[in-house]
Design a protein around this motif. Sequence first.
Motif, PDB file in Angstrom:
ATOM      1  N   HIS A 162       0.845  -1.257   0.068  1.00  0.00           N
ATOM      2  CA  HIS A 162      -0.027  -0.058   0.125  1.00  0.00           C
ATOM      3  C   HIS A 162       0.895   1.189  -0.152  1.00  0.00           C
ATOM      4  CE1 HIS A 162      -3.665   2.418   0.861  1.00  0.00           C
ATOM      5  NE2 HIS A 162      -2.964   3.059   1.600  1.00  0.00           N
ATOM      6  N   ASN A 163       0.812   2.274  -1.033  1.00  0.00           N
ATOM      7  CA  ASN A 163       1.229   3.346  -1.238  1.00  0.00           C
ATOM      8  C   ASN A 163       2.905   3.541  -0.683  1.00  0.00           C
ATOM      9  OD1 ASN A 163      -0.786   4.414  -2.105  1.00  0.00           O
ATOM     10  ND2 ASN A 163      -1.209   5.795  -0.311  1.00  0.00           N
ATOM     11  N   GLY A 164       3.619   2.174  -1.216  1.00  0.00           N
ATOM     12  CA  GLY A 164       4.920   2.185  -0.787  1.00  0.00           C
ATOM     13  C   GLY A 164       5.609   1.371   0.380  1.00  0.00           C
ATOM     14  N   THR A 165       4.788   0.905   1.040  1.00  0.00           N
ATOM     15  CA  THR A 165       4.804   0.088   2.349  1.00  0.00           C
ATOM     16  C   THR A 165       4.279  -1.497   2.013  1.00  0.00           C
ATOM     17  OG1 THR A 165       4.283   1.858   3.481  1.00  0.00           O
ATOM     18  CG2 THR A 165       4.138  -0.115   4.592  1.00  0.00           C
ATOM     19  N   VAL A 166       5.382  -2.308   2.363  1.00  0.00           N
ATOM     20  CA  VAL A 166       5.044  -3.737   2.468  1.00  0.00           C
ATOM     21  C   VAL A 166       4.361  -4.079   3.859  1.00  0.00           C
ATOM     22  CG1 VAL A 166       7.404  -4.435   2.917  1.00  0.00           C
ATOM     23  CG2 VAL A 166       5.691  -5.842   2.071  1.00  0.00           C
ATOM     24  N   LEU A 167       3.476  -4.845   3.868  1.00  0.00           N
ATOM     25  CA  LEU A 167       2.876  -5.495   5.178  1.00  0.00           C
ATOM     26  C   LEU A 167       2.956  -6.872   4.997  1.00  0.00           C
ATOM     27  CD1 LEU A 167       0.908  -2.808   4.304  1.00  0.00           C
ATOM     28  CD2 LEU A 167       0.076  -2.807   6.504  1.00  0.00           C
ATOM     29  N   PRO A 168       3.883  -7.700   5.517  1.00  0.00           N
ATOM     30  CA  PRO A 168       3.735  -9.057   5.732  1.00  0.00           C
ATOM     31  C   PRO A 168       2.673  -9.462   6.815  1.00  0.00           C
ATOM     32  CG  PRO A 168       5.796  -8.401   6.688  1.00  0.00           C
ATOM     33  CD  PRO A 168       5.175  -7.062   5.949  1.00  0.00           C
ATOM     34  N   TYR A 169       1.662 -10.153   6.718  1.00  0.00           N
ATOM     35  CA  TYR A 169       0.603 -10.129   7.517  1.00  0.00           C
ATOM     36  C   TYR A 169       0.199 -11.355   8.055  1.00  0.00           C
ATOM     37  CZ  TYR A 169      -3.535  -7.964   9.574  1.00  0.00           C
ATOM     38  OH  TYR A 169      -4.258  -7.334  10.535  1.00  0.00           O
ATOM     39  N   TYR A 170      -0.003 -12.355   7.105  1.00  0.00           N
ATOM     40  CA  TYR A 170      -0.655 -13.730   7.771  1.00  0.00           C
ATOM     41  C   TYR A 170       0.605 -14.631   7.080  1.00  0.00           C
ATOM     42  CZ  TYR A 170      -5.301 -12.371   8.376  1.00  0.00           C
ATOM     43  OH  TYR A 170      -6.499 -11.624   8.899  1.00  0.00           O
ATOM     44  N   GLY A 171       1.347 -15.445   8.342  1.00  0.00           N
ATOM     45  CA  GLY A 171       2.300 -16.351   8.001  1.00  0.00           C
ATOM     46  C   GLY A 171       2.563 -17.495   8.806  1.00  0.00           C
ATOM     47  N   GLY A 172       3.553 -18.105   8.504  1.00  0.00           N
ATOM     48  CA  GLY A 172       3.488 -19.324   9.363  1.00  0.00           C
ATOM     49  C   GLY A 172       4.908 -20.016   9.050  1.00  0.00           C
ATOM     50  N   GLY A 173       5.276 -21.011  10.035  1.00  0.00           N
ATOM     51  CA  GLY A 173       6.414 -21.835  10.051  1.00  0.00           C
ATOM     52  C   GLY A 173       6.342 -23.186  10.481  1.00  0.00           C
ATOM     53  N   SER A 174       6.987 -24.130   9.820  1.00  0.00           N
ATOM     54  CA  SER A 174       6.989 -25.463  10.652  1.00  0.00           C
ATOM     55  C   SER A 174       7.945 -25.647  11.509  1.00  0.00           C
ATOM     56  CB  SER A 174       7.459 -26.615   9.262  1.00  0.00           C
ATOM     57  OG  SER A 174       8.938 -26.321   8.849  1.00  0.00           O
ATOM     58  N   SER A 175       7.932 -26.573  12.357  1.00  0.00           N
ATOM     59  CA  SER A 175       8.740 -26.891  13.651  1.00  0.00           C
ATOM     60  C   SER A 175      10.231 -26.882  13.095  1.00  0.00           C
ATOM     61  CB  SER A 175       8.346 -27.995  14.378  1.00  0.00           C
ATOM     62  OG  SER A 175       8.505 -29.273  13.154  1.00  0.00           O
ATOM     63  N   ALA A 176      10.684 -27.218  11.829  1.00  0.00           N
ATOM     64  CA  ALA A 176      11.931 -27.264  11.083  1.00  0.00           C
ATOM     65  C   ALA A 176      12.395 -26.095  10.978  1.00  0.00           C
ATOM     66  CB  ALA A 176      12.033 -28.132   9.945  1.00  0.00           C
ATOM     67  N   ALA A 177      11.484 -25.241  10.775  1.00  0.00           N
ATOM     68  CA  ALA A 177      11.727 -23.603  10.379  1.00  0.00           C
ATOM     69  C   ALA A 177      12.590 -22.860  11.343  1.00  0.00           C
ATOM     70  CB  ALA A 177      10.719 -22.709   9.635  1.00  0.00           C
ATOM     71  N   ARG A 178      12.178 -23.209  12.678  1.00  0.00           N
ATOM     72  CA  ARG A 178      13.030 -22.590  13.621  1.00  0.00           C
ATOM     73  C   ARG A 178      14.527 -22.732  13.896  1.00  0.00           C
ATOM     74  NH1 ARG A 178       7.987 -23.573  16.398  1.00  0.00           N
ATOM     75  NH2 ARG A 178       8.935 -25.282  17.386  1.00  0.00           N
ATOM     76  N   LYS A 179      14.811 -24.223  13.480  1.00  0.00           N
ATOM     77  CA  LYS A 179      16.142 -24.589  13.580  1.00  0.00           C
ATOM     78  C   LYS A 179      16.965 -24.288  12.300  1.00  0.00           C
ATOM     79  CE  LYS A 179      14.373 -28.821  16.104  1.00  0.00           C
ATOM     80  NZ  LYS A 179      14.497 -30.245  15.999  1.00  0.00           N
ATOM     81  N   SER A 180      16.274 -24.134  11.379  1.00  0.00           N
ATOM     82  CA  SER A 180      17.145 -23.731  10.094  1.00  0.00           C
ATOM     83  C   SER A 180      17.100 -22.140   9.897  1.00  0.00           C
ATOM     84  CB  SER A 180      16.240 -24.373   8.723  1.00  0.00           C
ATOM     85  OG  SER A 180      15.130 -23.879   8.575  1.00  0.00           O
ATOM     86  N   GLY A 181      16.562 -21.372  10.573  1.00  0.00           N
ATOM     87  CA  GLY A 181      16.568 -20.080  10.308  1.00  0.00           C
ATOM     88  C   GLY A 181      15.569 -19.498   9.059  1.00  0.00           C
ATOM     89  N   ALA A 182      14.545 -20.602   8.832  1.00  0.00           N
ATOM     90  CA  ALA A 182      13.865 -19.977   7.756  1.00  0.00           C
ATOM     91  C   ALA A 182      12.861 -19.029   7.842  1.00  0.00           C
ATOM     92  CB  ALA A 182      12.806 -21.342   7.156  1.00  0.00           C
ATOM     93  N   ASN A 183      12.401 -18.847   9.151  1.00  0.00           N
ATOM     94  CA  ASN A 183      11.729 -17.783   9.442  1.00  0.00           C
ATOM     95  C   ASN A 183      12.299 -16.321   9.328  1.00  0.00           C
ATOM     96  OD1 ASN A 183       9.608 -19.702  10.092  1.00  0.00           O
ATOM     97  ND2 ASN A 183      10.020 -19.392  12.402  1.00  0.00           N
ATOM     98  N   ASP A 184      13.459 -16.613   9.651  1.00  0.00           N
ATOM     99  CA  ASP A 184      14.174 -15.316   9.620  1.00  0.00           C
ATOM    100  C   ASP A 184      14.773 -14.881   8.079  1.00  0.00           C
ATOM    101  OD1 ASP A 184      15.300 -14.684  12.586  1.00  0.00           O
ATOM    102  OD2 ASP A 184      15.460 -16.865  12.373  1.00  0.00           O
ATOM    103  N   LEU A 185      14.853 -15.970   7.314  1.00  0.00           N
ATOM    104  CA  LEU A 185      15.241 -15.854   5.942  1.00  0.00           C
ATOM    105  C   LEU A 185      13.912 -14.990   5.177  1.00  0.00           C
ATOM    106  CD1 LEU A 185      17.122 -15.825   3.557  1.00  0.00           C
ATOM    107  CD2 LEU A 185      16.265 -18.352   3.060  1.00  0.00           C
ATOM    108  N   LEU A 186      12.656 -15.667   5.760  1.00  0.00           N
ATOM    109  CA  LEU A 186      11.516 -15.318   5.192  1.00  0.00           C
ATOM    110  C   LEU A 186      11.333 -13.697   5.310  1.00  0.00           C
ATOM    111  CD1 LEU A 186       8.520 -16.089   4.078  1.00  0.00           C
ATOM    112  CD2 LEU A 186       7.940 -16.195   6.348  1.00  0.00           C
ATOM    113  N   TYR A 187      11.534 -12.945   6.280  1.00  0.00           N
ATOM    114  CA  TYR A 187      11.208 -11.619   6.358  1.00  0.00           C
ATOM    115  C   TYR A 187      12.406 -10.735   5.538  1.00  0.00           C
ATOM    116  CZ  TYR A 187       7.331 -12.643   9.292  1.00  0.00           C
ATOM    117  OH  TYR A 187       6.157 -13.329   9.664  1.00  0.00           O
ATOM    118  N   TRP A 188      13.642 -11.431   5.749  1.00  0.00           N
ATOM    119  CA  TRP A 188      14.779 -10.585   4.687  1.00  0.00           C
ATOM    120  C   TRP A 188      14.319 -10.818   3.208  1.00  0.00           C
ATOM    121  CZ3 TRP A 188      18.237  -7.433   4.491  1.00  0.00           C
ATOM    122  CH2 TRP A 188      18.926  -7.412   3.513  1.00  0.00           C
TER     123      TRP A 188
END
Length: 341
Positions: free
Chosen positions: A237-263
């Motif tokens: 919206h007007n030059g702003t990104v809003l990551p809103y609904y998301g999720g990660g598997s249990s493996a994502a916390r160990k691999s760093g996938a959640n952090d890579l997602l927002y990057w």
Amino acid sequence: MDARDAILLSQLKVRAAGPGDGAGWDGFVLARADGSFFHRFGWREVLSRNFGLKPHYLIAERGGEIAGVLPLFHQKSRLFGNGLIAAPFCVEGGPLGDADAVAALDHAALALMAQTRAPFLEYRSRKAERAGWVAKRDLYAGFCRALSSKEEENLTAIPRKQRAVVRKAIASPLKGGVEEGVEALYRVYAESVRNLGTPVFPKRYFADLRAAFGADCDVMVIRDNGEPVSAVLNFYHNGTVLPYYGGGSSAARKSGANDLLYWEVMRHAVARGCTHFDFGRSKAGTGAFAFKKNWGFEPEWLEYEYFLKPGTSLPEKIRTIPNTQHLSRCGKSCRCPWRIS
């Protein structure tokens, strides 16, 4: 109301918006600096269709031109109570327009409250400004900051410890990219939300959001050996990104996938020309709140406003902070980014 106010209000006509008002409504919202993605007309059909909410979208007109809008819904449920809300499932809401249009919309909303016998009227405001209304200033905070056009500057803006986690995820075999459908998103979203002990929204809801907002809504997915492990649905919206609904598997916390997602969302947003990243709202004391601070975002407290029927109090969901059941599942150091609303 004095005589001058009565004259000014008489120059404005407030009416219910219909399906054919979408283009004019959105044009008005997009032209205003205080207009948000959550004021857009597309929410009217999406929330009505998926959650049975009755929309009461109001337009204030002056000389046949839109002078103000109010995206209002009547919500009635055992869980959330009975009230008029602008707007449920959204970070922001409340009337947009000049002072006279806003006054006319307030007047119409209060009349609708009496007509529907709703015990409260809620505006999800950035700043409370209505005398005599109840303001809640310590429940939710928003998190937003500027994005640089240079990737390294966005990376160095992340605090050192979190930046090291992101760099490690970037160097990993994980792969991220924007995907068309909602299948991968829904798969990891449903798993993570169930693990948090909160209700899972229907898949149709996410498909409807994609359809309603078109190019201003996409899905970023992180895959590990081809399997989706983290994903988020984004609004623009007007030059702003809003990551809103998301999720990660249990493996994502160990691999760093959640952090890579927002990057990856940041990188993709800059490529689209975005200048701001809005991490959305989070409740005080939750893992999502801590996660966003850990990325270097400073909370800005939202000042939601409530007009209460005499003899009533704020709904229980407003007066109390929900329990942190997810901590028993993830541990005391939980930093789950997924909103608990």
